[in-house]
Design a protein around this motif. Structure first.
Motif, short mmCIF file in Angstrom:
data_model
loop_
_atom_site.label_atom_id
_atom_site.label_comp_id
_atom_site.label_asym_id
_atom_site.label_seq_id
_atom_site.Cartn_x
_atom_site.Cartn_y
_atom_site.Cartn_z
N ARG A 49 34.93 -54.20 -16.76
CA ARG A 49 34.46 -52.91 -16.27
C ARG A 49 34.84 -52.78 -14.79
O ARG A 49 35.20 -53.76 -14.13
CB ARG A 49 32.95 -52.79 -16.46
N ARG A 427 32.96 -46.49 -21.42
CA ARG A 427 32.13 -46.96 -20.31
C ARG A 427 32.83 -47.98 -19.42
O ARG A 427 32.23 -48.98 -19.01
CB ARG A 427 30.81 -47.56 -20.82
N GLY A 430 30.82 -48.33 -16.46
CA GLY A 430 29.40 -48.62 -16.68
C GLY A 430 28.92 -49.80 -15.87
O GLY A 430 29.69 -50.65 -15.43
N ARG A 435 23.28 -47.79 -17.15
CA ARG A 435 22.68 -47.87 -18.49
C ARG A 435 21.22 -47.44 -18.42
O ARG A 435 20.71 -46.73 -19.27
CB ARG A 435 22.81 -49.29 -19.05
#
Ligand SMILES: Cc1cc2nc3c(=O)[nH]c(=O)nc-3n(C[C@H](O)[C@H](O)[C@H](O)COP(=O)(O)OP(=O)(O)OC[C@H]3O[C@@H](n4cnc5c(N)ncnc54)[C@H](O)[C@@H]3O)c2cc1C
Length: 440
Positions: A49, A427, A430, A435
Motif C-alpha cells: 500500500r 485500496r 488504504g 479503515r
C-alpha cells in the motif's frame, strides 16, 4: 526510475507530536509526476500500500503506512502565478511557509490560514486545515483546481470544469483518493490586517460571542481552564499603515511567553499537576492587550515550539457557547488539571463533502495537553460533550469516531466513498486510520 529508488530508505517515521510511528517497507522521494506514477505502479506490483506524507503535523495516524511512504521533499515549488485568474499553482509538497513567502514577495496572499505554516499544501488540505473566519474558510475551500495521480497511475486534472465530481471531494481527500501532485489556490493582492489581542472574562466572551463573531472578520479566543480568563484575538482588514509589533515586544509575547516560559510552565505542571491552576491564573494574566497591523501570514501564524496533543471538534456555531460551558463545568467537577488553553474559532459553511464545515456555519473547540501528559480522560470527557452536539472531529487531530458515526454527521459522506470506490477499488491508499473512519 532507478533515480527514485536510489533515494529509497526504510527508516521509521514519526509524527510531530511523537504519538504515531510507522515502519514503512520503503520510503521514496519522487521528483516528478512521472516518477510518482512509477512509484504507484511498482507498489501495486509488489502488493504494497502507499501513503504520501506531508510534514507529519497530524495527530491522527492519517499518514501512517507499513507500505510505501512517499516523501514530499522533491515535489515542491511554485509552478505558476496567474494574475488574470488570481490563482497560484504549487507542487503539492510545497510547505505553506514557502508559499506564503513567495506570494508576499509578489504582493499577493492567500485569504485565510491556520495557526502555523509548517505543513505542506497537500497535507494541510487533505485534513481540512483551517484558521478562523466569518466569511473566509479553510485551506481546502481556497482550492480552485488540483492534479491527482490515481491508483492506476492516471494523472487527473480536477476543477469545477474538469472532473467536477472528483474535484468536489478531493479538496479534502484524507489521502484516500490518490496522490495530489499540484494544487491551485485562489489568491488576492496582499492586504493588511489589524490584530487586536485583548484579555476578556469567560462570562463576557461567552455572552457576547455572537456579537464578537459578527463584528469581526476573524475572531478567536482562548480560555484558560481553572480560571475565568480568556485571551481574545480580532483580525480585521485595514487601510494601514503597517505597524508590526516592535521586535522586543514580539519576542517577549511570541517567543518568551508563548514558547519559552510556557514550556517551563508546562513541564512544571506535568511534574506537579497541583500547581496547574495557579500557573493558569498567572499565565492568563501575563499576556496583555496589544494591537498591531501586518500582512496576513504574519498575523495569522506564529511558531509553536511547545509540543502538545490536540483534539478539535467542529460544532454548529450556535452550539459552541453551550458546549464550552459544559466543558468548563466538566473540568470543574473533575480531578483533571488542564494546563493548556482551550481554543475557539469559527468557519462559514462550505460545499466540500468531508469538510468539518460542510453545509453548516461552524465553530471549533480545540483542547490540548502538553506532550507526555495522559490525555485520554480529558479528551474522552470532552469528546462526549462534542458528539452530543453533533460534532465533527478534525481529521488530523485525535478522536475516536468511526465510519458509522461520521456517516451520520456528514450528509454527503456517501458522495465521498462512491468516488473513492471508483478511484481506488483495491485500496492502494488504504491504512488503518482510513479503515476506521471510512469503513473499509
Ligand atoms: C503545531 C500544530 C499546529 C496546528 N495548527 C492547526 C490549525 O491552526 N488549524 C488546523 O486546522 N489544523 C492545525 N494543525 C493540524 C495540521 O494542520 C493538519 O494535521 C495537517 O494535515 C498537517 O499537514 P502535514 O503537511 O503535516 O500533513 P501530514 O500530517 O503529514 O498528512 C496529513 C494527511 O495528508 C495526506 N497527504 C499528504 N500529502 C499528500 C498528497 N500529496 N496527496 C494526497 N494526500 C496527501 C496524508 O496521507 C495524510 O492523510 C496543527 C498541527 C500542529 C502540530
Amino acid at each position: 526510475m532507478s533515480d527514485t529508488y536510489a533515494r529509497t530508505t526504510t527508516s521509521a517515521w514519526r509524527n510531530w507530536a511523537g504519538n504515531v510511528t510507522a515502519r514503512p517497507a520503503r520510503a521514496v522521494t519522487p521528483a516528478s509526476v512521472d516518477e510518482l506514477s512509477e512509484v504507484l505502479r511498482r507498489a501495486s506490483e509488489d502488493g504494497l500500500r502507499v501513503k504520501p506524507i506531508g510534514t507529519g503535523h497530524s495527530f491522527t495516524a492519517a499518514a501512517a503506512t507499513d507500505g510505501v511512504l512517499i516523501r514530499p521533499d522533491l515535489l515542491t515549488g511554485i509552478r505558476d502565478i496567474d494574475r488574470t485568474t488570481m490563482t497560484v499553482t504549487v507542487e503539492a509538497g510545497t510547505p505553506l511557509k514557502r508559499l506564503n513567502l513567495a506570494l508576499a514577495r509578489e504582493g499577493l496572499s492567500l485569504t485565510n490560514m491556520g495557526d502555523i505554516m509548517e505543513q505542506t499544501a497537500a497535507g494541510a488540505a487533505s485534513t481540512g486545515t483551517h484558521g478562523t473566519g466569518r466569511d473566509s474558510a479553510s485551506i481546502s475551500a481556497q482550492i480552485r483546481a488540483l492534479e491527482l495521480v490515481t491508483a492506476d497511475g492516471t494523472v487527473l486534472r480536477c476543477s469545477e470544469a474538469e472532473n467536477p465530481d472528483v474535484f468536489a471531494v478531493a479538496r479534502l481527500g484524507l489521502g484516500a483518493l490518490g496522490v495530489i501532485s499540484a494544487i491551485t489556490f485562489a489568491m488576492e493582492p496582499v492586504f493588511l490586517l489589524t490584530a487586536r489581542e485583548e484579555p476578556m472574562t469567560f462570562d463576557r466572551v461567552t455572552s457576547e460571542f455572537d456579537r464578537l463573531f459578527t463584528e469581526n472578520e476573524h475572531f478567536e479566543f482562548y480560555w484558560f481552564p481553572h480560571t475565568g480568563n480568556c485571551t481574545t484575538k480580532r483580525n480585521n482588514r485595514s487601510a494601514g499603515p503597517a505597524a508590526p509589533p516592535g521586535r522586543v515586544g514580539a519576542w517577549v509575547d511570541d517567543e518568551l511567553l508563548a514558547n519559552g516560559v510556557f514550556q517551563v510552565a508546562c513541564s512544571l505542571g506535568r511534574a506537579v499537576p497541583a500547581t496547574i491552576p495557579s500557573i493558569a491564573r498567572l499565565s492568563s494574566r501575563a499576556l496583555s492587550a496589544r494591537t498591531y497591523t501586518d500582512i496576513p501570514y504574519k498575523v495569522f501564524t506564529s511558531p509553536r515550539r511547545v509540543r502538545f496533543m490536540e483534539m478539535e471538534y467542529a460544532l454548529p456555531r450556535e452550539s459552541a457557547v453551550e458546549a464550552l460551558r459544559e466543558v468548563r463545568a466538566m473540568i470543574d467537577r473533575s480531578p483533571l488539571r488542564i494546563g493548556f488553553p482551550v481554543e475557539v474559532r469559527t468557519a462559514p459553511a462550505d460545499d466540500i463533502p468531508l469538510s468539518t464545515a460542510s453545509g453548516r456555519e461552524s465553530a471549533y473547540i480545540a483542547v490540548h495537553l502538553y506532550r507526555g501528559t495522559p490525555y485520554q480522560a480529558y479528551f474522552t470527557a470532552v469528546e462526549r460533550i462534542m458528539t452530543a452536539h453533533g460534532g465533527r472531529p478534525h481529521w488530523g487531530k485525535i478522536h475516536t469516531r468511526d465510519a458509522a458515526y461520521l456517516a451520520g454527521v456528514y450528509p454527503r459522506f456517501g458522495e465521498f466513498t462512491t468516488v473513492r470506490d471508483r478511484l481506488d477499488p483495491d485500496r492502494l491508499f488504504g491504512n488503518d486510520y482510513l479503515r476506521r473512519v471510512l469503513g473499509d
